[in-house]
Design a protein around this motif. Structure first.
Motif, short mmCIF file in Angstrom:
data_model
loop_
_atom_site.label_atom_id
_atom_site.label_comp_id
_atom_site.label_asym_id
_atom_site.label_seq_id
_atom_site.Cartn_x
_atom_site.Cartn_y
_atom_site.Cartn_z
N TYR A 168 13.55 121.55 33.07
CA TYR A 168 14.16 122.10 33.22
C TYR A 168 12.53 122.80 35.09
O TYR A 168 13.79 124.01 35.41
CB TYR A 168 14.35 123.91 32.40
CG TYR A 168 15.06 122.80 31.10
CD1 TYR A 168 16.01 121.87 31.55
CD2 TYR A 168 14.69 123.34 29.76
CE1 TYR A 168 16.41 120.95 29.97
CE2 TYR A 168 15.67 122.64 28.74
CZ TYR A 168 16.66 121.64 29.28
OH TYR A 168 17.00 121.39 28.30
N LEU A 169 12.30 123.49 34.73
CA LEU A 169 11.13 124.44 35.45
C LEU A 169 11.50 122.91 36.90
O LEU A 169 11.69 124.13 38.13
CB LEU A 169 9.67 124.13 35.05
CG LEU A 169 9.62 125.27 34.76
CD1 LEU A 169 7.76 125.13 33.48
CD2 LEU A 169 9.36 126.69 35.23
N SER B 30 3.54 122.22 33.84
CA SER B 30 3.93 120.82 33.33
C SER B 30 2.72 119.44 32.47
O SER B 30 2.89 118.87 32.29
CB SER B 30 4.73 120.67 34.56
OG SER B 30 5.54 121.01 34.95
N ARG C 72 10.86 119.02 27.24
CA ARG C 72 11.96 119.18 28.52
C ARG C 72 11.49 120.21 29.22
O ARG C 72 12.31 120.75 30.43
CB ARG C 72 13.00 119.62 27.90
CG ARG C 72 13.95 118.13 27.75
CD ARG C 72 15.29 118.46 26.81
NE ARG C 72 14.96 117.98 25.70
CZ ARG C 72 15.11 118.14 24.47
NH1 ARG C 72 16.20 119.61 23.92
NH2 ARG C 72 15.32 117.39 23.69
N ILE C 73 10.69 121.34 28.87
CA ILE C 73 11.22 122.56 29.72
C ILE C 73 10.22 122.09 31.33
O ILE C 73 10.57 122.93 32.11
CB ILE C 73 9.41 123.44 29.19
CG1 ILE C 73 9.86 123.68 27.17
CG2 ILE C 73 8.70 124.59 30.22
CD1 ILE C 73 8.81 124.42 27.18
N SER C 74 9.53 120.79 31.28
CA SER C 74 9.42 120.91 33.50
C SER C 74 9.97 120.41 33.64
O SER C 74 9.86 120.54 34.63
CB SER C 74 8.15 119.88 33.07
OG SER C 74 7.30 119.71 31.61
N PRO D 60 9.34 121.05 24.30
CA PRO D 60 7.95 122.00 25.82
C PRO D 60 8.32 120.30 26.92
O PRO D 60 8.11 120.84 28.01
CB PRO D 60 6.79 121.55 24.78
CG PRO D 60 7.68 121.39 23.93
CD PRO D 60 8.36 121.38 22.76
#
Ligand code: UDP
Ligand code: MG
Length: 332
Positions: free
Chosen positions: A235-236, A283, A231-233, A229
């Motif tokens: 990527y976004l 994020s 890392r999602i920020s 999760p």
């Protein structure tokens, strides 16, 4: 009980007055049939109905029954943790109070333990007559967790399991207060095996895991066992940067080669602002989940406060705060 029992059964109880008599009836049959002595530890998670009174009565009637009572509701995972802190047996079984985890499965689990397995967990084949929403969300969640988690947490597996003393000692020695037990159990390793079963519907009473509690547990599981999760920020962020660059190129292109630019105007700007705002808040939210957990760990409060304890011999009075930290518990 002065002698150390071979088996300890732990049952977390929250407002289960409707199921406790039947639970005891079915469990005592199983307890009689075990190939060793058994203690049954009922953990009252701050029930507001007659559960604690029923537990007292059971303790009077049958000395194999011991109980702990929390000073308030601390939640299922903490109740199980408390039970694990107090067990004295060599093989420890954790099961729910509502008979969704059939007690008759315990002897086959014990047989696996005798064969040398240190963790025998029960894996659900089916959830009979649970609502489609619960089944669907559980299905998605377990697969998501399986994908994202650093450790291999088996799908469709709850807390219903048998653990060897060594596993429980290792669990009790884990200092973290965020206790997603089925995850910690996988993290530990040891020789594990599954035994499959069909999950019965709840025997009586209402579900105590409200949607909110289930969601909290799911987030606990994900955040405790995965950093994806976070890392999602990243990527976004990369994704929005790519869009921004693309737009910049387009705007320059349109400025020079197209008479009217389709990208001007209030709507475009509003959408862009909302999109970036959403990405940022999302994020920050994810960061918050992790930081909140760091804060919980750092505060280092006891995991639970005990009201009443019975059946554990001389130390039945309030135990030392250290023993309530979920840290290793020297049982006298
Ligand atoms: N439980 C608990 N504390 C809570 C909620 C539930 O100790 O705050 C216990 C409950 O008494 C039961 C078990 O956890 O023994 C599982 O709860 P439930 O059957 O309501 O949930 P589900 O079957 O949906 O997992
Ligand atoms: Mg249940």
């Amino acid at each position: 009980m002065t002698m150390q029992p071979t088996y300890s059964f732990i049952v977390p109880v929250f407002n289960e007055e409707a199921t406790l008599p039947e639970l005891y009836r079915r469990l005592s049959t199983v307890m009689d049939s075990m190939d060793g002595s058994v203690e049954l530890i009922l953990v009252d998670d701050g029930s507001r109905d007659r559960s604690l009174q029923l537990m007292r009565d059971l303790h009077e009637r049958d000395r194999r029954v011991c109980y702990l009572s929390f000073a308030r509701n601390f939640g299922h995972q903490i109740a199980v943790t408390a039970g694990l802190n107090f067990v004295r047996g060599q093989a420890i079984v954790v099961l729910d109070a509502d008979l969704q985890d059939p007690p008759e499965l315990i002897p086959p689990m014990a047989a696996k333990w005798r064969q040398g397995y240190e963790v025998v967990y029960a894996q659900r084949l089916q959830r009979r007559r649970e609502g489609w929403f619960k089944r669907f969300t559980a299905y998605v969640f377990y697969r998501l967790l399986h994908q994202l988690a650093d450790v291999d947490i088996p799908t469709d597996t709850g807390d219903f399991c048998l653990m060897d003393r060594r596993v429980v000692d290792a669990l009790n020695a884990m200092p973290e207060r965020n206790r997603y037990i089925r995850g910690l159990r996988s993290w530990l390793g040891f020789r594990q095996t599954a035994i499959s079963f069909e999950r019965d519907p709840r025997f009586a009473g209402e579900v105590k895991y409200t949607f909110r509690k289930s969601l909290a547990l799911a987030i606990d599981g994900l955040v405790s066992f995965s950093r994806v999760p976070l890392r999602i920020s990243t990527y976004l962020g990369l994704f929005s940067a790519a869009i921004a660059i693309l737009m910049a190129i387009l705007i320059v292109y349109w400025r020079f080669f197209s008479p009217v630019s389709p990208l001007t105007g209030f709507a475009t700007i509003a959408v862009a602002i909302f999109f970036l705002g959403a990405v940022q808040l999302f994020s920050i939210g994810i960061l918050g989940e992790y930081i909140g957990r760091i804060y919980e760990e750092v505060k280092n409060r006891p995991l639970y406060t005990l009201g009443e304890v019975a059946g554990f011999g001389s130390g039945d009075a309030l135990r030392s705060p250290r023993s309530m930290n979920g840290l290793k518990e020297p049982v006298s």
